[in-house]
Motif scaffolding. Structure first.
Motif, PDB file in Angstrom:
ATOM      1  N   VAL A 119       1.346  -1.376  -0.187  1.00  9.38           N
ATOM      2  CA  VAL A 119       0.119   0.481   0.119  1.00  9.38           C
ATOM      3  C   VAL A 119       1.076   1.650  -0.006  1.00  9.38           C
ATOM      4  CG1 VAL A 119      -1.962   0.947   1.541  1.00  9.38           C
ATOM      5  CG2 VAL A 119      -2.019  -0.930   0.983  1.00  9.38           C
ATOM      6  N   TYR A 120       1.944   1.167   0.684  1.00  8.60           N
ATOM      7  CA  TYR A 120       2.434   2.258   0.534  1.00  8.60           C
ATOM      8  C   TYR A 120       3.648   2.201  -0.461  1.00  8.60           C
ATOM      9  CZ  TYR A 120       6.294   5.877   2.660  1.00  8.60           C
ATOM     10  OH  TYR A 120       7.271   6.101   2.743  1.00  8.60           O
ATOM     11  N   LEU A 146      10.486   2.006  -3.064  1.00  5.63           N
ATOM     12  CA  LEU A 146      10.382   1.032  -2.678  1.00  5.63           C
ATOM     13  C   LEU A 146      11.311   1.530  -1.326  1.00  5.63           C
ATOM     14  CD1 LEU A 146      10.902  -1.058  -5.821  1.00  5.63           C
ATOM     15  CD2 LEU A 146       9.416  -1.078  -3.328  1.00  5.63           C
ATOM     16  N   ARG A 147      12.502   2.293  -1.687  1.00  2.55           N
ATOM     17  CA  ARG A 147      13.616   2.958  -0.847  1.00  2.55           C
ATOM     18  C   ARG A 147      12.521   3.415   0.400  1.00  2.55           C
ATOM     19  NH1 ARG A 147      16.121   5.156  -4.330  1.00  2.55           N
ATOM     20  NH2 ARG A 147      15.628   8.022  -3.985  1.00  2.55           N
ATOM     21  N   GLY A 151      13.595   1.818   3.770  1.00  2.00           N
ATOM     22  CA  GLY A 151      14.758   2.904   4.603  1.00  2.00           C
ATOM     23  C   GLY A 151      13.742   3.519   5.529  1.00  2.00           C
ATOM     24  N   PRO A 152      13.774   4.930   5.269  1.00  5.17           N
ATOM     25  CA  PRO A 152      13.323   5.632   6.912  1.00  5.17           C
ATOM     26  C   PRO A 152      12.146   5.164   6.685  1.00  5.17           C
ATOM     27  CG  PRO A 152      13.730   7.019   4.776  1.00  5.17           C
ATOM     28  CD  PRO A 152      13.797   5.614   4.222  1.00  5.17           C
ATOM     29  N   SER A 153      10.842   4.767   6.666  1.00  7.23           N
ATOM     30  CA  SER A 153       9.833   4.700   6.264  1.00  7.23           C
ATOM     31  C   SER A 153       9.203   3.304   6.904  1.00  7.23           C
ATOM     32  CB  SER A 153       8.249   4.960   5.702  1.00  7.23           C
ATOM     33  OG  SER A 153       8.485   6.222   5.278  1.00  7.23           O
ATOM     34  N   SER A 154      10.200   2.560   7.120  1.00  9.94           N
ATOM     35  CA  SER A 154      10.104   0.950   7.916  1.00  9.94           C
ATOM     36  C   SER A 154       9.336   1.343   8.991  1.00  9.94           C
ATOM     37  CB  SER A 154      11.331   0.074   7.596  1.00  9.94           C
ATOM     38  OG  SER A 154      12.696   0.991   8.605  1.00  9.94           O
ATOM     39  N   ILE A 209      -1.706   5.340   6.579  1.00  4.79           N
ATOM     40  CA  ILE A 209      -0.470   4.904   5.429  1.00  4.79           C
ATOM     41  C   ILE A 209      -0.090   5.341   4.211  1.00  4.79           C
ATOM     42  CG2 ILE A 209      -1.293   2.506   4.429  1.00  4.79           C
ATOM     43  CD1 ILE A 209       2.268   2.361   6.032  1.00  4.79           C
ATOM     44  N   ASN A 210      -1.301   5.960   3.594  1.00  2.00           N
ATOM     45  CA  ASN A 210      -1.414   6.794   2.539  1.00  2.00           C
ATOM     46  C   ASN A 210      -0.528   7.615   2.560  1.00  2.00           C
ATOM     47  OD1 ASN A 210      -4.692   5.375   1.989  1.00  2.00           O
ATOM     48  ND2 ASN A 210      -2.839   4.346   0.775  1.00  2.00           N
TER      49      ASN A 210
END
Length: 348
Positions: A119-120, A146-147, A151-154, A209-210
């Motif tokens: 979704v992200y 994807l990055r 990455g920062p939003s994991s 999450i959007n």
């Protein structure tokens, strides 16, 4: 066979009747789906990336399953008395059941987190397209999403996946309790309250999450800002979430039913499969449901993302995509928010 066909046509007739009664809403929903389809046509790479993420999840599961298998071999042979005789049985180590529980919970949490990651990625990709200028084609949108996702939003994705996992788990417990038929008015009221709370959390998490994918904010901040954004603009998220999803599901059901009936008739007329024709038609129906369900899942997330982007546009007083505004401007105003604003105005 005749009864089954009559039942299928009856269900299709009921769906068509509901669509006719709500045709004014259907027209708006069709326009919203058309806008989302246009946005998706500019980002066709998503149809390749999302299955790859699912394959990556399966690869991630492989070592966990292997370790689960080998964990069963950790133990020792102990004597056990059976019917006045002693026999040798295998006794697992005390940590094996705990490891099984931890591994299964990890797999379920990972599955929920992967859904949120998809979704992200969809939201981030569509948002970059939305806020780009009409004469510019955004590049590396999927790669950037994807990055950011891994990455920062994991942490945001993992937290969102954990909340979804807990909601599904609690809802499953509530459903099991309802099937057991626990008596008492208190139990009924408690189940209603829990279901309402879980639905609210699930609904808010979907748009959170959007928003996190669009802005890069943390989960809690995104949740608060999403609520404030929709409240300031008096937008009814229920309309977009409910009507569009139901219409898409209805379209999938009607198309799959018609396809199955046509396939069954062709197989009966052109082949000598006999009763196996029904089995082949059922397999074809299942495959079509899977494919269309996947497309609906992607399209539904695109609709939600464009909805949040439109709300951001409206909050800023800007118009990034004129064709989107021409459709979304017809969305109904949220009744609860409208009433709160009227009350606040009268109080002033």
């Amino acid at each position: 066979r005749i009864v089954v066909l009559v039942f299928v046509f009856l269900v299709i007739g009921v769906i068509v009747w509901i669509l006719v009664l709500n045709w004014h809403r259907v027209e708006l929903t069709v326009s919203i789906i058309g806008v989302a389809s246009d946005a998706l046509s500019w980002n066709m790479g998503l149809f390749g990336v999302l299955p790859c993420l699912t394959v990556g999840l399966v690869v991630y599961y492989v070592p966990i399953v292997v370790f689960l298998v080998f964990a069963k071999y950790n133990g020792k042979v102990v004597p056990k008395k059976l019917h006045s005789e002693y026999d040798c049985v295998w006794k697992e180590d005390s940590w094996v059941p705990a490891y099984f529980a931890l591994a299964i919970l990890t797999m379920l949490w990972s599955a929920a987190a992967m859904v949120e990651a998809q979704v992200y990625v969809i939201s981030g990709t569509i948002a970059r397209w939305y806020f780009s200028k009409d004469f510019e084609t955004p590049t590396k949108t999927i790669r950037t999403s994807l990055r950011n996702a891994f990455g920062p939003s994991s942490g945001t994705i993992c937290l969102s996946g954990l909340l979804i996992f807990v909601v599904r788990l609690v809802r499953s417990v509530v459903d099991n309790a309802r099937q057991e038929g626990a008596p008492g008015l208190v139990n009924i009221v408690l189940r209603c309250c829990v279901n309402a709370l879980l639905t609210a959390v699930d609904f808010l998490n979907k748009f959170t999450i959007n928003f996190a994918a669009i802005t890069g904010e943390a989960y809690c901040t995104s949740s608060r800002m999403t609520y404030e954004l929709l409240r300031r603009n008096l937008l009814s998220a229920v309309f977009v979430e409910t009507i569009s999803s139901r219409l898409l599901v209805g379209i999938v059901f009607v198309l799959s039913a018609i396809y199955t009936i046509v396939a069954c008739v062709i197989l009966k007329a052109a082949t000598n499969l006999g009763s196996d024709a029904y089995f082949v038609a059922a397999i074809a129906w299942l495959l079509l449901i899977i494919v269309l369900g996947y497309l609906v899942h992607v399209l539904d997330n695109v609709i939600d993302t464009i909805y949040v982007c439109y709300a951001i546009d409206r909050d800023r007083g800007e118009v990034c995509k004129q064709d989107v505004h021409e459709v979304y401007v017809h969305l109904p105003i949220s009744r609860s928010l409208r009433q709160s604003n009227i009350t606040r105005t009268l109080g002033v």
